[in-house]
Design a protein around this motif. Structure first.
Motif, PDB file in Angstrom:
ATOM      1  N   ALA A  18     -37.735  -7.545  55.312  1.00  0.00           N
ATOM      2  CA  ALA A  18     -37.658  -6.124  54.973  1.00  0.00           C
ATOM      3  C   ALA A  18     -37.310  -5.291  56.200  1.00  0.00           C
ATOM      4  O   ALA A  18     -36.500  -4.353  56.130  1.00  0.00           O
ATOM      5  N   ALA A  19     -37.913  -5.619  57.340  1.00  0.00           N
ATOM      6  CA  ALA A  19     -37.633  -4.890  58.568  1.00  0.00           C
ATOM      7  C   ALA A  19     -36.183  -5.094  59.013  1.00  0.00           C
ATOM      8  O   ALA A  19     -35.486  -4.148  59.406  1.00  0.00           O
ATOM      9  N   LEU A  20     -35.720  -6.333  58.950  1.00  0.00           N
ATOM     10  CA  LEU A  20     -34.343  -6.618  59.365  1.00  0.00           C
ATOM     11  C   LEU A  20     -33.331  -5.951  58.446  1.00  0.00           C
ATOM     12  O   LEU A  20     -32.242  -5.547  58.892  1.00  0.00           O
ATOM     13  N   GLU A  21     -33.666  -5.814  57.172  1.00  0.00           N
ATOM     14  CA  GLU A  21     -32.748  -5.152  56.242  1.00  0.00           C
ATOM     15  C   GLU A  21     -32.561  -3.677  56.588  1.00  0.00           C
ATOM     16  O   GLU A  21     -31.482  -3.113  56.383  1.00  0.00           O
ATOM     17  N   VAL A  22     -33.592  -3.045  57.127  1.00  0.00           N
ATOM     18  CA  VAL A  22     -33.470  -1.653  57.569  1.00  0.00           C
ATOM     19  C   VAL A  22     -32.445  -1.558  58.702  1.00  0.00           C
ATOM     20  O   VAL A  22     -31.578  -0.676  58.718  1.00  0.00           O
ATOM     21  N   VAL A  23     -32.542  -2.482  59.653  1.00  0.00           N
ATOM     22  CA  VAL A  23     -31.582  -2.509  60.758  1.00  0.00           C
ATOM     23  C   VAL A  23     -30.186  -2.834  60.236  1.00  0.00           C
ATOM     24  O   VAL A  23     -29.196  -2.204  60.623  1.00  0.00           O
ATOM     25  N   ALA A  24     -30.097  -3.800  59.337  1.00  0.00           N
ATOM     26  CA  ALA A  24     -28.804  -4.224  58.790  1.00  0.00           C
ATOM     27  C   ALA A  24     -28.122  -3.093  58.042  1.00  0.00           C
ATOM     28  O   ALA A  24     -26.903  -2.887  58.166  1.00  0.00           O
ATOM     29  N   ASP A  25     -28.881  -2.348  57.257  1.00  0.00           N
ATOM     30  CA  ASP A  25     -28.304  -1.212  56.518  1.00  0.00           C
ATOM     31  C   ASP A  25     -27.739  -0.171  57.476  1.00  0.00           C
ATOM     32  O   ASP A  25     -26.674   0.413  57.229  1.00  0.00           O
ATOM     33  N   THR A  26     -28.441   0.057  58.582  1.00  0.00           N
ATOM     34  CA  THR A  26     -27.959   1.013  59.580  1.00  0.00           C
ATOM     35  C   THR A  26     -26.686   0.503  60.248  1.00  0.00           C
ATOM     36  O   THR A  26     -25.737   1.273  60.470  1.00  0.00           O
ATOM     37  N   GLY A 121     -35.141  -7.879  69.834  1.00  0.00           N
ATOM     38  CA  GLY A 121     -36.184  -8.527  69.051  1.00  0.00           C
ATOM     39  C   GLY A 121     -36.895  -7.500  68.190  1.00  0.00           C
ATOM     40  O   GLY A 121     -36.961  -6.320  68.535  1.00  0.00           O
ATOM     41  N   VAL A 122     -37.427  -7.952  67.074  1.00  0.00           N
ATOM     42  CA  VAL A 122     -38.221  -7.113  66.176  1.00  0.00           C
ATOM     43  C   VAL A 122     -39.470  -7.892  65.792  1.00  0.00           C
ATOM     44  O   VAL A 122     -39.374  -9.056  65.379  1.00  0.00           O
ATOM     45  N   ALA A 123     -40.640  -7.263  65.936  1.00  0.00           N
ATOM     46  CA  ALA A 123     -41.894  -7.910  65.574  1.00  0.00           C
ATOM     47  C   ALA A 123     -42.622  -7.081  64.524  1.00  0.00           C
ATOM     48  O   ALA A 123     -42.722  -5.861  64.651  1.00  0.00           O
ATOM     49  N   VAL A 124     -43.108  -7.744  63.491  1.00  0.00           N
ATOM     50  CA  VAL A 124     -43.837  -7.050  62.431  1.00  0.00           C
ATOM     51  C   VAL A 124     -45.199  -7.699  62.232  1.00  0.00           C
ATOM     52  O   VAL A 124     -45.360  -8.910  62.408  1.00  0.00           O
ATOM     53  N   SER A 151     -34.960   0.662  71.486  1.00  0.00           N
ATOM     54  CA  SER A 151     -35.020   1.750  70.526  1.00  0.00           C
ATOM     55  C   SER A 151     -35.808   2.889  71.156  1.00  0.00           C
ATOM     56  O   SER A 151     -36.056   2.899  72.365  1.00  0.00           O
ATOM     57  N   ARG A 152     -36.224   3.848  70.346  1.00  0.00           N
ATOM     58  CA  ARG A 152     -37.003   4.974  70.862  1.00  0.00           C
ATOM     59  C   ARG A 152     -38.440   4.547  71.139  1.00  0.00           C
ATOM     60  O   ARG A 152     -39.177   5.227  71.834  1.00  0.00           O
ATOM     61  N   TYR A 153     -38.841   3.440  70.569  1.00  0.00           N
ATOM     62  CA  TYR A 153     -40.178   2.877  70.746  1.00  0.00           C
ATOM     63  C   TYR A 153     -39.989   1.374  70.797  1.00  0.00           C
ATOM     64  O   TYR A 153     -38.878   0.873  70.612  1.00  0.00           O
ATOM     65  N   TRP A 154     -41.032   0.626  71.081  1.00  0.00           N
ATOM     66  CA  TRP A 154     -40.897  -0.825  70.979  1.00  0.00           C
ATOM     67  C   TRP A 154     -40.511  -1.180  69.553  1.00  0.00           C
ATOM     68  O   TRP A 154     -40.930  -0.521  68.596  1.00  0.00           O
ATOM     69  N   GLY A 171     -42.165   3.283  62.088  1.00  0.00           N
ATOM     70  CA  GLY A 171     -41.536   1.977  62.244  1.00  0.00           C
ATOM     71  C   GLY A 171     -40.124   1.954  61.701  1.00  0.00           C
ATOM     72  O   GLY A 171     -39.210   1.390  62.320  1.00  0.00           O
ATOM     73  N   LEU A 172     -39.910   2.590  60.550  1.00  0.00           N
ATOM     74  CA  LEU A 172     -38.569   2.652  59.961  1.00  0.00           C
ATOM     75  C   LEU A 172     -37.619   3.446  60.844  1.00  0.00           C
ATOM     76  O   LEU A 172     -36.451   3.081  61.010  1.00  0.00           O
ATOM     77  N   TRP A 173     -38.126   4.541  61.398  1.00  0.00           N
ATOM     78  CA  TRP A 173     -37.318   5.342  62.334  1.00  0.00           C
ATOM     79  C   TRP A 173     -36.911   4.503  63.544  1.00  0.00           C
ATOM     80  O   TRP A 173     -35.763   4.532  63.992  1.00  0.00           O
ATOM     81  N   THR A 174     -37.874   3.729  64.061  1.00  0.00           N
ATOM     82  CA  THR A 174     -37.596   2.857  65.199  1.00  0.00           C
ATOM     83  C   THR A 174     -36.518   1.828  64.861  1.00  0.00           C
ATOM     84  O   THR A 174     -35.602   1.574  65.659  1.00  0.00           O
ATOM     85  N   LEU A 175     -36.601   1.243  63.685  1.00  0.00           N
ATOM     86  CA  LEU A 175     -35.632   0.220  63.275  1.00  0.00           C
ATOM     87  C   LEU A 175     -34.251   0.817  63.058  1.00  0.00           C
ATOM     88  O   LEU A 175     -33.232   0.213  63.430  1.00  0.00           O
ATOM     89  N   ARG A 176     -34.181   1.995  62.473  1.00  0.00           N
ATOM     90  CA  ARG A 176     -32.875   2.652  62.290  1.00  0.00           C
ATOM     91  C   ARG A 176     -32.252   3.010  63.639  1.00  0.00           C
ATOM     92  O   ARG A 176     -31.038   2.850  63.834  1.00  0.00           O
ATOM     93  N   THR A 177     -33.077   3.480  64.557  1.00  0.00           N
ATOM     94  CA  THR A 177     -32.591   3.802  65.901  1.00  0.00           C
ATOM     95  C   THR A 177     -32.055   2.566  66.592  1.00  0.00           C
ATOM     96  O   THR A 177     -31.013   2.604  67.262  1.00  0.00           O
TER      97      THR A 177
END
Length: 212
Positions: A18-26, A121-124, A151-154, A171-177
């Protein structure tokens, strides 16, 4: 331009996906092709230090889709590795997978597949342990001459499952960034190469052992 995103969770459609899909969509919105790669849920052996990759140019073991990913990686421009948190560390799956992918490339191909390609890297997690897991991912990138995209945050997000993760607004904002920043750096690298900026010269390796 293409980014490979690796789902390092043993669950194909869990929180990490789910987290990676947010990045992928961006990335898609930024005009960057992308693909989410899942090594699978079966056990993945760690590197056994046999150095067979020096002769074969790939890992001698065939589990975990390691060699399949290595082939895809040769034509990719950037990478994002995602992990769920197990005991404040990366999953055993992504740890074994990355060790074998990167070591076999370093020994078998001189590190050519990943050198100077941006990575992140992305950690959830449900609650804690994300920063130490995030740090573990980054240590692989920095030993392989890969620029680390921030990103703007880790790059962390929280949730027990994908639905709960979608409630983590920061977290979603961070992933989009992260997705936008990755796209930006890929476009900068592409523009630089097209205008004659050359890759840094490589010196012959100098290896020393800490023995007196």
């Amino acid at each position: 331009m293409k980014v490979l995103l690796v789902n390092g969770s043993p669950h194909q459609n869990g929180t990490t996906r789910a987290a990676l899909e947010v990045v992928a969509d961006t990335l898609t919105k930024e005009g960057v092709e992308n693909e989410i790669f899942w090594p699978g849920a079966k056990p993945i052996s760690g590197c056994i230090g046999c150095h067979g990759c020096a002769k074969l140019g790939r890992c001698v073991l065939n589990d975990g889709r390691v060699n399949e990913f290595a082939e895809l990686a040769s034509s990719a421009d950037g990478f994002i590795f995602g992990t769920s948190v197990h005991f404040a560390n990366d999953t055993g799956h992504i740890t074994s997978f990355m060790h074998r992918v990167f070591y076999s490339d370093f020994v078998g191909r001189g590190g050519a597949t990943f050198r100077l390609k941006p990575a992140a890297g992305v950690a959830v997690a449900r609650r804690a342990g994300t920063t130490s897991a995030f740090d573990q991912l980054n240590r692989v990138f920095t030993i392989c001459e890969m620029p680390v995209v921030s990103s703007r945050y880790w790059n962390v997000a929280f949730g027990h499952d994908g639905e709960e993760l979608m409630q983590d607004a920061e977290g979603l904002w961070t992933l989009r960034t992260l997705g936008r920043n990755m796209a930006f750096f890929l476009k900068c690298i592409k523009a630089g190469l097209e205008h004659g900026v050359k890759l840094p010269e490589q010196e012959e390796p100098v290896l020393t052992n800490f023995i007196r």
